[in-house]
Design an enzyme around this catalytic site. Structure first.
Site, mmCIF file in Angstrom:
data_model
loop_
_atom_site.group_PDB
_atom_site.id
_atom_site.type_symbol
_atom_site.label_atom_id
_atom_site.label_comp_id
_atom_site.label_asym_id
_atom_site.label_seq_id
_atom_site.Cartn_x
_atom_site.Cartn_y
_atom_site.Cartn_z
ATOM 1 N N GLU A 46 49.713 45.704 26.947
ATOM 2 C CA GLU A 46 50.115 45.907 28.349
ATOM 3 C C GLU A 46 48.956 45.480 29.247
ATOM 4 O OE1 GLU A 46 53.007 46.913 30.277
ATOM 5 O OE2 GLU A 46 51.529 46.078 31.657
ATOM 6 N N GLY A 76 49.457 39.465 26.677
ATOM 7 C CA GLY A 76 49.817 38.968 25.348
ATOM 8 C C GLY A 76 50.406 37.567 25.439
ATOM 9 N N GLY A 81 70.308 41.728 50.670
ATOM 10 C CA GLY A 81 70.802 42.073 49.339
ATOM 11 C C GLY A 81 71.273 43.509 49.300
ATOM 12 N N GLY A 84 67.424 40.453 44.037
ATOM 13 C CA GLY A 84 67.460 40.377 42.575
ATOM 14 C C GLY A 84 66.084 40.162 41.984
ATOM 15 N N ASP A 120 64.832 43.565 30.552
ATOM 16 C CA ASP A 120 65.149 42.702 31.702
ATOM 17 C C ASP A 120 64.901 41.225 31.436
ATOM 18 O OD1 ASP A 120 65.684 45.026 33.054
ATOM 19 O OD2 ASP A 120 64.253 44.675 34.687
ATOM 20 N N HIS A 161 84.445 75.981 36.759
ATOM 21 C CA HIS A 161 84.661 76.113 38.193
ATOM 22 C C HIS A 161 83.616 77.067 38.783
ATOM 23 C CE1 HIS A 161 86.820 76.557 41.969
ATOM 24 N NE2 HIS A 161 86.641 77.877 41.858
HETATM 25 C C1 LIG Z 1 63.092 49.416 43.048
HETATM 26 C C2 LIG Z 1 63.719 49.499 41.699
HETATM 27 C C3 LIG Z 1 64.487 50.603 41.370
HETATM 28 C C4 LIG Z 1 65.074 50.678 40.117
HETATM 29 N N1 LIG Z 1 65.822 51.778 39.827
HETATM 30 C C5 LIG Z 1 66.419 51.873 38.623
HETATM 31 C C6 LIG Z 1 67.177 53.021 38.279
HETATM 32 O O1 LIG Z 1 67.291 53.958 39.069
HETATM 33 N N2 LIG Z 1 67.754 53.067 37.071
HETATM 34 C C7 LIG Z 1 67.640 52.040 36.172
HETATM 35 O O2 LIG Z 1 68.208 52.120 35.070
HETATM 36 N N3 LIG Z 1 66.917 50.950 36.451
HETATM 37 C C8 LIG Z 1 66.298 50.834 37.652
HETATM 38 N N4 LIG Z 1 65.529 49.743 37.935
HETATM 39 C C9 LIG Z 1 65.418 48.684 36.906
HETATM 40 C C10 LIG Z 1 64.411 49.079 35.811
HETATM 41 O O3 LIG Z 1 63.181 49.377 36.412
HETATM 42 C C11 LIG Z 1 64.257 47.934 34.819
HETATM 43 O O4 LIG Z 1 65.534 47.593 34.305
HETATM 44 C C12 LIG Z 1 63.357 48.340 33.654
HETATM 45 O O5 LIG Z 1 62.087 48.698 34.112
HETATM 46 C C13 LIG Z 1 63.243 47.184 32.651
HETATM 47 O O6 LIG Z 1 62.364 47.537 31.633
HETATM 48 P P1 LIG Z 1 61.631 46.426 30.759
HETATM 49 O O7 LIG Z 1 60.918 47.188 29.690
HETATM 50 O O8 LIG Z 1 62.573 45.371 30.358
HETATM 51 O O9 LIG Z 1 60.569 45.713 31.726
HETATM 52 P P2 LIG Z 1 59.502 46.245 32.755
HETATM 53 O O10 LIG Z 1 59.712 47.652 33.112
HETATM 54 O O11 LIG Z 1 59.467 45.255 33.860
HETATM 55 O O12 LIG Z 1 58.128 46.216 31.943
HETATM 56 C C14 LIG Z 1 57.522 45.042 31.549
HETATM 57 C C15 LIG Z 1 56.028 45.322 31.303
HETATM 58 O O13 LIG Z 1 55.478 44.204 30.660
HETATM 59 C C16 LIG Z 1 54.181 43.944 31.178
HETATM 60 N N5 LIG Z 1 53.905 42.537 30.892
HETATM 61 C C17 LIG Z 1 54.582 41.441 31.327
HETATM 62 N N6 LIG Z 1 54.094 40.325 30.764
HETATM 63 C C18 LIG Z 1 53.075 40.730 29.960
HETATM 64 C C19 LIG Z 1 52.197 40.045 29.088
HETATM 65 N N7 LIG Z 1 52.283 38.725 28.899
HETATM 66 N N8 LIG Z 1 51.263 40.772 28.425
HETATM 67 C C20 LIG Z 1 51.175 42.128 28.579
HETATM 68 N N9 LIG Z 1 51.994 42.819 29.381
HETATM 69 C C21 LIG Z 1 52.940 42.127 30.047
HETATM 70 C C22 LIG Z 1 54.322 44.280 32.645
HETATM 71 O O14 LIG Z 1 53.046 44.562 33.200
HETATM 72 C C23 LIG Z 1 55.229 45.502 32.590
HETATM 73 O O15 LIG Z 1 54.481 46.674 32.505
HETATM 74 C C24 LIG Z 1 64.897 49.643 39.169
HETATM 75 C C25 LIG Z 1 64.102 48.529 39.491
HETATM 76 C C26 LIG Z 1 63.516 48.462 40.738
HETATM 77 C C27 LIG Z 1 62.662 47.271 41.053
#
Ligand SMILES: Cc1cc2nc3c(=O)[nH]c(=O)nc-3n(C[C@H](O)[C@H](O)[C@H](O)COP(=O)(O)OP(=O)(O)OC[C@H]3O[C@@H](n4cnc5c(N)ncnc54)[C@H](O)[C@@H]3O)c2cc1C
Length: 472
Positions: free
Chosen positions: A34, A117, A182, A273, A313, A451
């Site tokens: 991370e 990474g 959006g 998005g 994501d 209820h």
């Molecule tokens: C404002 C906002 C509100 C949201 N609210 C909700 C909600 O209420 N409910 C919900 O289900 N979802 C919500 N989401 C979406 C949710 O945050 C994401 O779907 C989720 O965090 C995705 O998780 P992830 O593990 O795929 O990626 P991420 O959480 O994006 O984590 C990726 C991690 O990888 C690290 N990284 C990237 N590239 C590298 C690399 N090469 N080397 C080392 N580290 C790296 C980054 O620093 C990061 O820490 C929200 C998003 C936003 C922006």
């Protein structure tokens, strides 16, 4: 620290950290790379948690502003907001949760490798900054690098006047006015936060309705409520330019009828998005097939390169439209870790992923919308029950919205449940279990709901689907 592991995860968001914990639980030696100074990724640091903390402040303010109705003796003519306290409470919650992941890593003997990474050939992850070294993954590399706010052509995000959600969660002052581009979950949640905090809010959506992924009835109800709250709603409207000046942002837009519109606001929040994070990952060099920047995976999260899988994501399937949700990324991480550990692979049914939007009123939904169910050829039965007549909703003073059930008339199976109104983001859990267990409407009717609870609206919607709601 050894440099050889069974599993190396890149990214510690809800996809990566949960995959790592599950892998470690199943006896695999695991490291997480991370590069951010904290664990937890978008959800904990810049997404779900901070936004919901701000929304809870908005809710507290709503109760305080209605102090007469609630019989509160606050003793102050005007109820205000101390943004520094709001921010420090939010930061404390975030810190507690990210610290909790560090604790869980230690408990499960997962090494946090600090740095970026890069995929470095078969089974290898190079750390390109931070702790400079190369890690070996004997079994699998998991890419969980997540997403980041996407920019819009011809609009420069300067992070001062034209901002993303990353800046919006940390504002030290409430803007007098804000335009939001959006109306997905992020856009409408910030619209609710800032309107309640006292801003003039304009929300601009290119498509004909708010929250376009939701059932049409939900979109219509949210638009009605937003207008009632004084939020300006411009649907079917395309922003054609945005110019930041010393005091604000001037927008030009074109409405669906082809009319030009001008909007000025102190801030513009771009919430159109999020795109994948793969820069510097070396994915293509490692033989990982990509599509529009996303990593392509098969039904078991394998990429096209052997020994490299991906979740969260950052991924896409053959069929586009992978939802970007924290709980989905975690579920994918668990399924993947179990497959790597040699357990049975338990596939996720993407028609049964709940979605929650924490705007005011809240939205919770799972399964097919009415339109999608019809498009798939079902003979659709629909039942709707409004929160307005429910005892518990009256007690809470939150009487907007409804629960809508979409069912298959032939087998009585529940295909989708869509709700907008109080506690919808909690109530959707019952609907999700119902879909998972292929529950019929009749079974939901025969399930006794306590209820007075908000959940009675779900039961009543089931009754309504059979044309026999008791209280409407
Ligand atoms: C404002 C906002 C509100 C949201 N609210 C909700 C909600 O209420 N409910 C919900 O289900 N979802 C919500 N989401 C979406 C949710 O945050 C994401 O779907 C989720 O965090 C995705 O998780 P992830 O593990 O795929 O990626 P991420 O959480 O994006 O984590 C990726 C991690 O990888 C690290 N990284 C990237 N590239 C590298 C690399 N090469 N080397 C080392 N580290 C790296 C980054 O620093 C990061 O820490 C929200 C998003 C936003 C922006």
């Amino acid at each position: 620290m050894a440099n050889e592991y069974d599993v190396v995860v890149i990214g510690s968001g809800t996809g990566g950290y949960v995959a790592a914990i599950r892998a470690a639980q199943l006896g695999l030696t695991t490291a997480v790379v991370e590069r951010a100074p904290v664990l937890g990724g978008t959800c904990l640091n810049w997404g779900c948690i901070p936004t919901k903390a701000l929304l809870e402040h908005a809710h507290a303010l709503k109760i305080a502003q209605d102090w007469k109705e609630w019989g509160l003796t606050i003793g102050q003519a005007s109820i205000g907001l101390d943004m520094s306290q709001v921010q420090s409470r939010k930061d404390k919650i975030v810190k507690g949760l990210t610290g909790g992941i560090e604790f869980l890593f230690k408990k499960n003997k997962i090494d946090w490798i600090k740095g970026s990474g890069r995929l470095g050939g078969k089974g290898r992850v190079e750390i390109t900054d931070g702790d400079s070294k190369t890690l070996t993954a004997k079994k699998e590399i998991i890419v969980a690098t997540g997403s980041q706010p996407r920019s819009v052509p011809d609009i420069t995000i300067d992070r001062k006047r034209i901002i993303t959600s990353d800046e919006a969660i940390n504002l030290k002052e409430v803007p007098k006015s804000i335009a939001i581009m959006g109306s997905g979950a992020v856009g409408v949640e910030f619209a609710s936060i800032f309107r309640r905090f006292g801003s003039e809010v304009t929300i601009i959506e290119l498509l004909p309705r708010l929250v376009p992924v939701e059932d049409e009835a939900v979109s219509a109800e949210l638009e009605r409520s937003f207008r009632k709250q004084g939020i300006k709603v411009l649907t079917g409207t395309k922003v054609t330019s945005a110019r930041a000046g010393a005091n604000g942002v001037d927008l030009e837009a074109q409405t669906g009828e082809g009319k030009a519109a001008k909007i000025s606001a102190e801030l513009l929040l771009v919430a159109t998005g999020r795109g994948p994070v793969t820069t510097g990952l070396g994915a293509e060099d490692a033989g990982v097939a990509m599509e529009r920047g996303y990593i392509k995976v098969d039904a078991q999260y394998r990429t096209s390169a052997s020994g490299i899988s991906a979740v969260g994501d950052v991924i896409t399937f053959d069929e586009p439209g992978h939802p970007q949700l924290a709980h989905l990324s975690s579920a994918e991480g668990i399924a993947l870790a179990e497959r790597i550990a040699g357990r049975e692979f338990r596939a996720i049914n993407y028609d049964q992923v709940p979605g929650c939007t924490y705007c005011d009123p809240e939205i919770g939904s799972v399964g097919l919308s009415e339109a999608k169910a019809r498009a798939r050829g079902f003979d659709v039965a629909v039942g709707v029950f409004k929160f307005g007549v429910l005892g518990r909703a009256k007690i809470a003073g939150e009487t907007e919205g409804f629960v809508k059930i979409v069912a298959d008339r032939k087998y009585d199976e529940i295909l989708g449940v869509h709700m907008i109104g109080p506690r919808s983001t909690e109530l959707v859990a019952e609907a999700t279990v119902a879909l998972k267990l292929e529950c019929t409407v009749e079974e939901l009717i025969r399930t006794i709901h306590a209820h007075p609870t908000m959940s009675e609206a779900v039961a009543e919607a089931a009754h309504a689907t059979h044309g026999a709601a008791i209280h409407s």
